[in-house]
Enzyme design. Structure first.
Site: not given
Ligand SMILES: [Mg+2]
Length: 231
Positions: A8
Site C-alpha cells: 500500500d
Molecule cells: Mg494506506
C-alpha cells in the site's frame, strides 16, 4: 517462500497523513476558510467516512471527492464551492510526498530480492506525481492504482486485475503490507494472499478482519519475511 509483495502506498510507504494535512490547510486558506485544527480534524473525519463508503461500494470516487467538501461546507455554513475545493486540494496533494519512517529504507532492503508492486486506492492524478517526485517508482515492477483498474481494495476484482498482470503469479507466494484493515487486509484475505497489517499507532484490531501478522515499525516486515522463509 514469498516472491511477490504488494505495498500500500499511503500511510505505509509515503506519509499521507502529513500530505493530506498540508494540502487541506492550503485549500482552506485559498478558499478563505480559516485552517484551524478543529476544521481540519472535522474534514478528516468526514473524509474517512466517505472513503469507507467507497470501499463498501456505496459511493464512487468522483462522489467522494466532492461530497466530503459539500458536507463540511454545509456544517460550517460556508458558501465555498466544493468543486473548486476538490480541484485545488487534489493539485496541492499531488505535490506532497514525504516518506513514512523507514519507508525508503524498506524499499531499499526489499528491492532486488522480491518483485514489488504498489497497490493503491488513491486517485491517478494525485498518485502519479507523488510516485514520480518521491522517486519510489523505480523500485516497483508494477503500479496498480484502483482508479485505473476500475475496482478498489478490498474488492476481489482489484486483486484479480493485479494478479492477471503478473506472469506466473501464485497467491501462495504473495503478501500485502498495508495500514488499513478494511481495504488492504480484508482485500488480501479475500484474494487469498498473506497479509501484514502495519499498525504504527497500535490501534485496536477487528474480530472479523484478522491479518496473518501485525507490525508496529516497517523494519519488522523484513524479520517477518525471514520467519516465513524459514517456516
Ligand atoms: Mg494506506
Amino acid at each position: 517462500m514469498i516472491r511477490w509483495i504488494f505495498l500500500d502506498l499511503d500511510d505505509t510507504i509515503l506519509d499521507f497523513g502529513q500530505a493530506e494535512d498540508e494540502a487541506i490547510r492550503k485549500t482552506f486558506s485559498f478558499l478563505g476558510i480559516p485552517p484551524t485544527d478543529e476544521t481540519v480534524a472535522r474534514y478528516s473525519a468526514i473524509n474517512k467516512a466517505q472513503w469507507e463508503a467507497l470501499e463498501r461500494g456505496e459511493l464512487t470516487r468522483e462522489e467522494v471527492q466532492v461530497r466530503r467538501f459539500e458536507i463540511l461546507f454545509r456544517e460550517l455554513g460556508s458558501a465555498a464551492s466544493p468543486e473548486e475545493a476538490r480541484d485545488y486540494y487534489m493539485l496541492a496533494l499531488s505535490r506532497e510526498h514525504g516518506f513514512m519512517p523507514f519507508g525508503k529504507e524498506l524499499l531499499d532492503a526489499l528491492y532486488g530480492r522480491y518483485k514489488l508492486y504498489i497497490a493503491s486506492n488513491g486517485t491517478l492524478s494525485v498518485q502519479t506525481p507523488r510516485i514520480a517526485d518521491s522517486g519510489v517508482g523505480r523500485y516497483f515492477d508494477g503500479i496498480f492504482i484502483s482508479e485505473q483498474l476500475g475496482a478498489v481494495k478490498p474488492q476481489k476484482e482489484f486483486f484479480d486485475a493485479c494478479f492477471a498482470a503478473i506472469p506466473d503469479f501464485s497467491p501462495r507466494e504473495a503478501v500485502i503490507l498495508g495500514d488499513s484493515l478494511s481495504s488492504d487486509i480484508l482485500g488480501g484475505i479475500r484474494a487469498g494472499i498473506r497479509t501484514c497489517w502495519f499498525n504504527p499507532q497500535g490501534k485496536a484490531g477487528r474480530e472479523d478482519i484478522r491479518p496473518d501478522a501485525e507490525i508496529r515499525e516497517l523494519p519488522a516486515f523484513l524479520s517477518l519475511l525471514e520467519d516465513w522463509e524459514n517456516a
